[in-house]
Write a protein that holds these residues in place. Sequence first.
Motif, PDB file in Angstrom:
ATOM      1  N   ASN A 173      -8.280 -25.138 -68.206  1.00 50.30           N
ATOM      2  CA  ASN A 173      -9.242 -25.048 -69.306  1.00 50.30           C
ATOM      3  C   ASN A 173     -10.449 -24.179 -68.976  1.00 50.30           C
ATOM      4  O   ASN A 173     -10.923 -24.157 -67.831  1.00 50.30           O
ATOM      5  N   HIS A 174     -10.968 -23.505 -69.997  1.00 51.34           N
ATOM      6  CA  HIS A 174     -12.282 -22.851 -70.000  1.00 51.34           C
ATOM      7  C   HIS A 174     -12.374 -21.611 -69.104  1.00 51.34           C
ATOM      8  O   HIS A 174     -13.450 -21.008 -69.008  1.00 51.34           O
TER       9      HIS A 174
ATOM     10  N   GLN B 106     -10.481 -26.964 -61.406  1.00 54.55           N
ATOM     11  CA  GLN B 106     -10.312 -26.319 -62.713  1.00 54.55           C
ATOM     12  C   GLN B 106      -9.016 -25.525 -62.651  1.00 54.55           C
ATOM     13  O   GLN B 106      -8.926 -24.529 -61.935  1.00 54.55           O
TER      14      GLN B 106
ATOM     15  N   TRP C  43     -14.581 -29.128 -64.189  1.00 52.41           N
ATOM     16  CA  TRP C  43     -13.183 -29.348 -63.797  1.00 52.41           C
ATOM     17  C   TRP C  43     -12.376 -29.934 -64.953  1.00 52.41           C
ATOM     18  O   TRP C  43     -12.927 -30.567 -65.862  1.00 52.41           O
ATOM     19  N   ASP C  44     -11.057 -29.767 -64.872  1.00 48.31           N
ATOM     20  CA  ASP C  44     -10.193 -30.285 -65.932  1.00 48.31           C
ATOM     21  C   ASP C  44      -9.111 -31.237 -65.423  1.00 48.31           C
ATOM     22  O   ASP C  44      -8.275 -31.697 -66.204  1.00 48.31           O
TER      23      ASP C  44
ATOM     24  N   THR D  22     -17.374 -33.107 -63.759  1.00 49.01           N
ATOM     25  CA  THR D  22     -16.399 -33.899 -64.508  1.00 49.01           C
ATOM     26  C   THR D  22     -16.258 -35.306 -63.959  1.00 49.01           C
ATOM     27  O   THR D  22     -16.080 -36.272 -64.713  1.00 49.01           O
TER      28      THR D  22
ATOM     29  N   ASP E  40     -17.836 -23.993 -64.924  1.00 49.60           N
ATOM     30  CA  ASP E  40     -17.346 -24.516 -63.645  1.00 49.60           C
ATOM     31  C   ASP E  40     -16.937 -25.983 -63.754  1.00 49.60           C
ATOM     32  O   ASP E  40     -16.700 -26.646 -62.742  1.00 49.60           O
TER      33      ASP E  40
END
Length: 366
Positions: free
Chosen positions: A206-207, A203, A220-221, A174, A218
């Motif tokens: 999300n996801h 993270q 990141w958010d 990210t 994997d």
Amino acid sequence: MAVHYGVIGCGMMGQEHLRNLALLPDAEVVAIFEPDAVMRAKAADVVPNARLVGSVKELLAIEVIDCLLIASPNHFHLGQLEEIAAIRPLPVLVEKPLFTGADDMARIEALREKYPAPIWVAMEYRYMPPVARLIAEAEAATGGIRMLTIREHRFPFLKKVGDWNRFNSRTGGTMVEKCCHFFDLMRLILKSDPVRIMASGGQAVNHADERYDGLQPDIWDHGYAMVDFASGARAMLELCMFAEGSRYQEEISAIGPNGKIECKVPGPGRFWPEHLGAPPVAKVIVSPREPQGPRAIDIPVDPALLDAGDHNGSTFYQHQRFLRAVRGEGPVEVTVEDGKWAVLMGLAAQQSSETGQAVTFRATQA
């Protein structure tokens, strides 16, 4: 006479490019390489007269093409640039990031040394009208920037073809995929290179419940990054990708001994809730220390440009400048060097987040 584009990759971002190129009277897309059938059909709807081809090599064989756009997934960019260099090195606008891993550095250097035509890295955020206004007025408003803060509060990563944007191995992570824009803006606004970066990210929301071939994403958010620059200025980035309820998506502030200048940029209008009425308009706010009194300026963008993409009109303005470079009428404004630094800063932020240690840049690193 129109400049003829060949386009490599017509997923979500590629189609934004197509819509914006259709608004430029001196540009025409004549050929497209897009391997995904669904995206290929959507691209054909936008540019029905463009020839659809099956490979980069087939695209390059079309003599009328004057320049290229690469809007494929991140992990294809460098290899496609190398293929173009080996066959027919035309002027090229390549989407960010320029590459995805530190191991690619030798290949980037070899490409830069040998490529005889312009390579322009697509850093659209430079060309958002409120950001461009901030950049133009920052020195006068601040008296020399000492602190720069960039905040992006936005929606999660969207669904992409093959779910390539769910994994660090395909995106660079990210801090590369999303944040290379902001690291590029830091260098541009501060007119200096970084010497040290400290970051924390991960993270959180999300996801986590998604699986692709049995693997959990994997990517990141959220995260923070703090950067020290050779000039003595400091910059900070704050990213949150579970904050789509925000009024503004990007907010930038620059502060110096004479005052502060800020810009506030709304997110894509298509995501703005209809029940709230018209989407917000971008703003620039100048706040001098003496005499005190903030001054807010609306920075409206042509609705046709807002409808053509998700980046506050910047894709259109970027192509205007790129076309000048293709014609030899202007410089390459976002160079391979700029694209390389943006990725290096993102990779360093990923590393710092993972190790808990600051990363120092060597003078010869870029």
